[in-house]
Design a protein around this motif. Structure first.
Motif, PDB file in Angstrom:
ATOM      1  N   ASN A 128       0.818  -1.220   0.000  1.00 42.52           N
ATOM      2  CA  ASN A 128       0.000   0.000   0.000  1.00 42.52           C
ATOM      3  C   ASN A 128       0.849   1.266   0.000  1.00 42.52           C
ATOM      4  N   LEU A 129       2.127   1.133   0.324  1.00 43.02           N
ATOM      5  CA  LEU A 129       3.005   2.302   0.447  1.00 43.02           C
ATOM      6  C   LEU A 129       3.864   2.522  -0.782  1.00 43.02           C
ATOM      7  N   ARG A 130       3.931   1.539  -1.685  1.00 42.17           N
ATOM      8  CA  ARG A 130       4.867   1.605  -2.812  1.00 42.17           C
ATOM      9  C   ARG A 130       4.604   2.788  -3.741  1.00 42.17           C
ATOM     10  N   ASP A 161       9.080  17.441   8.600  1.00 41.67           N
ATOM     11  CA  ASP A 161       8.878  16.945   7.227  1.00 41.67           C
ATOM     12  C   ASP A 161       8.352  15.510   7.238  1.00 41.67           C
ATOM     13  N   ARG A 162       8.954  14.673   8.067  1.00 42.30           N
ATOM     14  CA  ARG A 162       8.555  13.271   8.127  1.00 42.30           C
ATOM     15  C   ARG A 162       7.141  13.121   8.668  1.00 42.30           C
ATOM     16  N   THR A 163       6.828  13.873   9.726  1.00 42.58           N
ATOM     17  CA  THR A 163       5.491  13.799  10.316  1.00 42.58           C
ATOM     18  C   THR A 163       4.425  14.195   9.304  1.00 42.58           C
ATOM     19  N   VAL A 169       0.177  10.349   3.880  1.00 41.55           N
ATOM     20  CA  VAL A 169      -0.007   8.986   3.372  1.00 41.55           C
ATOM     21  C   VAL A 169      -1.124   8.289   4.142  1.00 41.55           C
ATOM     22  N   ILE A 170      -1.128   8.444   5.442  1.00 43.79           N
ATOM     23  CA  ILE A 170      -2.142   7.786   6.267  1.00 43.79           C
ATOM     24  C   ILE A 170      -3.530   8.338   5.943  1.00 43.79           C
ATOM     25  N   LYS A 171      -3.620   9.635   5.740  1.00 47.13           N
ATOM     26  CA  LYS A 171      -4.908  10.218   5.350  1.00 47.13           C
ATOM     27  C   LYS A 171      -5.362   9.671   4.003  1.00 47.13           C
ATOM     28  N   SER A 172      -4.422   9.499   3.093  1.00 46.26           N
ATOM     29  CA  SER A 172      -4.756   8.977   1.770  1.00 46.26           C
ATOM     30  C   SER A 172      -5.226   7.524   1.844  1.00 46.26           C
ATOM     31  N   LEU A 173      -4.563   6.730   2.687  1.00 52.74           N
ATOM     32  CA  LEU A 173      -4.971   5.323   2.845  1.00 52.74           C
ATOM     33  C   LEU A 173      -6.329   5.232   3.531  1.00 52.74           C
ATOM     34  N   GLY A 174      -6.554   6.076   4.515  1.00 51.99           N
ATOM     35  CA  GLY A 174      -7.863   6.172   5.155  1.00 51.99           C
ATOM     36  C   GLY A 174      -8.258   4.950   5.965  1.00 51.99           C
ATOM     37  N   GLU A 175      -9.520   4.955   6.351  1.00 52.50           N
ATOM     38  CA  GLU A 175     -10.065   3.919   7.235  1.00 52.50           C
ATOM     39  C   GLU A 175     -10.065   2.530   6.601  1.00 52.50           C
ATOM     40  N   GLU A 176     -10.045   2.477   5.282  1.00 50.82           N
ATOM     41  CA  GLU A 176     -10.052   1.169   4.617  1.00 50.82           C
ATOM     42  C   GLU A 176      -8.818   0.360   4.982  1.00 50.82           C
ATOM     43  N   HIS A 177      -7.690   1.037   5.093  1.00 50.59           N
ATOM     44  CA  HIS A 177      -6.442   0.351   5.385  1.00 50.59           C
ATOM     45  C   HIS A 177      -5.976   0.541   6.822  1.00 50.59           C
ATOM     46  N   ILE A 178      -6.366   1.659   7.443  1.00 50.29           N
ATOM     47  CA  ILE A 178      -5.965   1.943   8.831  1.00 50.29           C
ATOM     48  C   ILE A 178      -7.204   2.386   9.598  1.00 50.29           C
ATOM     49  N   ALA A 203      -3.418   5.231  15.465  1.00 51.60           N
ATOM     50  CA  ALA A 203      -4.032   4.044  14.866  1.00 51.60           C
ATOM     51  C   ALA A 203      -3.084   3.348  13.898  1.00 51.60           C
ATOM     52  N   ALA A 204      -2.120   4.092  13.354  1.00 49.59           N
ATOM     53  CA  ALA A 204      -1.182   3.512  12.383  1.00 49.59           C
ATOM     54  C   ALA A 204       0.005   2.846  13.064  1.00 49.59           C
ATOM     55  N   ALA A 205       0.178   3.068  14.358  1.00 48.12           N
ATOM     56  CA  ALA A 205       1.365   2.558  15.055  1.00 48.12           C
ATOM     57  C   ALA A 205       1.593   1.060  14.830  1.00 48.12           C
ATOM     58  N   PRO A 206       0.579   0.190  15.004  1.00 52.16           N
ATOM     59  CA  PRO A 206       0.844  -1.241  14.789  1.00 52.16           C
ATOM     60  C   PRO A 206       1.091  -1.613  13.338  1.00 52.16           C
ATOM     61  N   TYR A 207       0.611  -0.810  12.388  1.00 52.79           N
ATOM     62  CA  TYR A 207       0.847  -1.115  10.979  1.00 52.79           C
ATOM     63  C   TYR A 207       2.288  -0.784  10.573  1.00 52.79           C
ATOM     64  N   PHE A 208       2.919   0.081  11.335  1.00 54.98           N
ATOM     65  CA  PHE A 208       4.327   0.385  11.114  1.00 54.98           C
ATOM     66  C   PHE A 208       5.207  -0.292  12.165  1.00 54.98           C
TER      67      PHE A 208
END
Length: 381
Positions: A128-130, A161-163, A169-178, A203-208
């Motif tokens: 999903n990140l590629r 910058d990183r934050t 990216v997380i906003k773009s992936l949205g609730e469907e993925h996170i 909410a993204a912490a465990p996915y990373f």
């Protein structure tokens, strides 16, 4: 304190147990000896015959599928089931629940920033990140991914910058993925107190696979020489573990907030405990665990606190996340953990730690040291 074995009285003892309670009891009674952490643990446990006791519980059940405080109280009583207080198997099962599928770590790629491993990303989720090539850098597709890592693009050189980039990216992936996005940031670091590389949506912490820290507080009362724990029942509207039992106070550790300050804040929000009382909560150590669930890799460290409360104090939730509270004798709380899955899983670890520290689990119990060690099965750094 020891509970002498007593016969279970089915009539009048537990007349209306829910399906979830029955499932929990089945989990307790059918548990076999296991080795959750073969590199560290050496204890195996003999299995007792409990079919008759379980049959009596099963025949007393109703069709209700949500447990109530009445269910909790009934199953907590010493006379409900004939237990050996030195039998630690019910505690072991709770440790196992928090440390699942660790054999699947080979399915994850290291997440590296400035030559430091800060997390682990499942190969499936990484797909999903590629497409975000200006944010993430991957190993060449034709390389052997074993031992390879994902990092952030070299243009992202500052915390801000990183934050921002990863947040987009997380906003773009949205609730469907996170699912369960909360707009609450966790610091991304290699270890507690180390430099923060950036901040990540909770909410993204465990996915990373980043290390997440939290605080959990046991609030207890002493009456007539006995200890009681205040237990919360989570709101049915909670997105995670609705209606389950919880610590009196618990919360994640957000970016920029000290542990002690977070305890005081959560005490006020979750239980209405004023700072004049909560400020004397005692830090008593930490528990840790690692859990793999699909694409999620939880690597959590929970800082534990104890707070002795006045007998006259009654907690009152302020933020709508707790349905109600109940004051329960410590040994009855131990029975709930041993016999059911009513508690939010990581809460059981914090209470087991309390039972050790306050002398309810004793060195004479078979497997004492292995169980004590297992409370810190995660990377406690």
């Amino acid at each position: 304190m020891r509970i002498e074995p007593a016969r279970m009285a089915c009539s009048g003892g537990i007349p209306q147990l829910s399906h979830r309670l029955i499932d929990s009891l089945a989990f307790r009674f059918t548990a076999k000896a296991f080795r959750a952490f073969p590199k560290a643990l050496t204890t195996s446990f003999p299995v007792r015959s409990t079919q008759q006791a379980f049959h009596k519980v099963l025949t007393c059940a109703s069709d209700d599928d949500v447990f109530t405080w009445d269910d909790v109280v009934r199953i907590s009583k010493p006379e409900t089931l004939s237990d050996d207080p030195s039998d630690l198997r019910g505690y072991w099962e709770k440790i196992k629940i928090c440390n699942r599928r660790l054999e699947s770590q080979s399915e994850f790629l290291s997440f590296v920033i400035e030559d430091q491993i800060v997390g682990y990303i499942h190969k499936g989720f990484a797909e999903n990140l590629r497409s975000f090539k200006d944010v993430f850098t991957f190993p060449p597709e034709n390389s052997n991914s074993n031992g390879s890592s994902i990092t952030l693009h070299s243009s992202l050189s500052t915390d801000e910058d990183r934050t921002g980039a990863v947040g987009d990216v997380i906003k773009s992936l949205g609730e469907e993925h996170i699912p369960g996005i909360r707009n609450e940031l966790y610091p991304v670091t290699s270890s507690f107190g180390a430099s923060i590389f950036f901040s990540l949506e909770r909410a993204a912490a465990p996915y990373f696979g980043i290390k997440a820290y939290g605080v959990q507080m046991n609030g207890y009362v002493e009456k007539d020489g006995k200890k009681f724990l205040w237990i919360g029942k989570r709101s049915q509207q909670k997105t995670t573990y609705p209606g389950m039992l919880d610590q009196l106070v618990a919360g994640g550790l957000p970016h920029g907030v000290a542990c002690g300050d977070n305890v005081v804040k959560e005490c006020e929000e979750e239980a209405g405990i004023p700072s004049s009382i909560s400020s004397v909560a005692i830090p008593v150590g930490a528990v840790s665990y690692m859990d793999i669930d699909g694409y999620r890799f939880k690597r959590d460290v929970l800082f534990c606190y104890d707070l002795k409360l006045p007998e006259s104090f009654t907690p009152k939730n302020q933020d709508g996340e707790v349905e109600s509270f109940k004051l329960i004798p410590v040994m009855d709380v131990a029975n709930i953990i041993q016999r059911t899955q009513f508690f939010k899983p990581n809460c059981s670890l914090v209470i087991i730690d309390f039972l050790f520290r306050h002398g309810y689990i004793r060195p004479e119990c078979f497997g004492y040291l292995d169980l004590l060690q297992s409370l810190r099965s995660g990377d406690c750094s």
